[in-house]
Design an enzyme around this catalytic site. Structure first.
Site, short mmCIF file in Angstrom:
data_model
loop_
_atom_site.label_atom_id
_atom_site.label_comp_id
_atom_site.label_asym_id
_atom_site.label_seq_id
_atom_site.Cartn_x
_atom_site.Cartn_y
_atom_site.Cartn_z
N SER A 144 48.88 50.72 55.29
CA SER A 144 50.25 50.81 55.77
C SER A 144 50.99 49.51 55.46
O SER A 144 51.35 48.75 56.36
CB SER A 144 50.24 51.09 57.27
OG SER A 144 49.55 52.28 57.56
N CYS A 145 51.22 49.25 54.19
CA CYS A 145 51.82 47.97 53.81
C CYS A 145 53.05 48.17 52.95
O CYS A 145 53.38 47.34 52.12
CB CYS A 145 50.80 47.10 53.09
SG CYS A 145 50.03 47.91 51.68
N GLY A 146 53.72 49.31 53.09
CA GLY A 146 54.99 49.48 52.42
C GLY A 146 54.89 50.07 51.03
O GLY A 146 55.88 50.08 50.29
#
Length: 311
Positions: A144-146
């Site tokens: 979940s890092c963009g």
């Protein structure tokens, strides 16, 4: 939590905490129960028998307990291992509980002062080939890092196994009862109110297994790791029930576990819906006793009437 919350020293999921309870403006000092959260480092031992390597591949914040299942589920859902025979052993290396995080990839992980990670070491069989460059790319893309949805879906198409045929179907009246069946077995949640649950149910509404964790993704990894170590993957005859929302990462894990249906008590994300439709997984959200939403593949839910579902 209630003022008379009890504590079990042998329960690694729960910690005592002194709190100030405020009620109608009056304060009372009480002992309460909170969900435990501690770092776990997953190390991988791999390579030919004459040239074994040890690599730290992840540090995750999790609720202690079922760490072997968490590690196995993590490696399975990330495509590192495809069969239980690929794992030679899982265990805690000596002095792991006092050793600081040791990442061989050069990255540093900042932990709170005085908090050191525990270590679980997974040793692969010598014949299992591991591509570290692919491994690190997959971990980055599915985190979940963009990263954009298109890149995530592309990585999942490359990583996931071929779709498996299944005959899974469940009656809508049985489906509606599953959240009520899950609540009584959420032991740590009852004490703390701070844990996510992931569970497997059969088409008859029978509870197969349940795991809890502060991280919803960890709860699913523990659940699927248990099945993987029992050589029960793919789970073609089971439904995955989530106590919270359904995200891309959780649908990815369902795909890797061969699960035909995912139901969430909370909402699904847009990318979770895309994954479900891409891989023909039946996705249900906002599951309640009298209502629920179907976002993909409604043919697995029996006993429905009214306007046909078109998505």
């Amino acid at each position: 939590m209630p003022a008379d919350a009890s504590f079990e020293d042998t329960n690694p999921s729960v910690r005592p905490a002194e709190i100030v309870r405020v009620k109608r403006g009056e304060t009372t000092i009480l002992q309460d129960a909170v969900a435990a959260e501690e770092p776990l480092e997953i190390q991988l031992v791999y390579g030919a028998a004459a040239n074994r390597k040890v690599k730290s591949i992840s540090i995750t914040m999790r609720t202690p307990g079922n760490d072997d299942e968490l590690a196995a589920g993590f490696l399975m859902t990330e495509g590192v291992v495809r069969d239980a025979t690929h794992i030679a052993s899982i265990g805690t290396p000596s002095a792991a509980k006092t050793a600081p995080p040791n990442r061989t990839d050069g990255r540093q992980v900042a932990l709170p002062t005085g908090l050191r990670s525990q270590v679980i070491r997974v040793e692969l069989s010598p014949e299992v080939e591991v591509s570290m460059s692919t491994l690190e790319r997959n971990f980055y893309t599915t985190s979940s890092c963009g990263v954009c949805g298109k890149a995530s879906l592309t990585a999942l198409r490359t990583l996931c196994p071929l779709p498996q045929h299944d005959n899974f179907m469940i009656r809508s009246d049985i489906l509606s009862t599953l959240p009520q069946q899950l609540q009584p077995v959420q032991a740590a949640f009852k004490k703390t109110g701070g844990l996510h649950a992931a569970s497997l149910f059969t088409a008859d509404g029978l509870l197969y297994s349940v795991r809890e964790d502060v991280g919803r993704h960890n709860a699913v990894d523990k659940l699927l790791g248990e099945a993987f170590l029992q050589d029960a993957i793919p789970l073609r005859n089971h439904l995955l029930l989530l106590s919270g929302r359904a995200s891309f990462e959780l649908l990815q894990k369902a795909v890797m576990g061969g699960i035909p249906m995912v139901a969430a008590i909370g909402a699904p994300s847009s990318l979770a819906i895309e994954v479900a439709r891409e891989f023909s997984i039946t996705l249900v959200g906002f599951l309640r006793p009298e209502s629920f939403n179907i976002y993909s593949a409604p043919h697995r839910v029996l006993g429905l009437s009214g306007t046909p579902y078109r998505c």
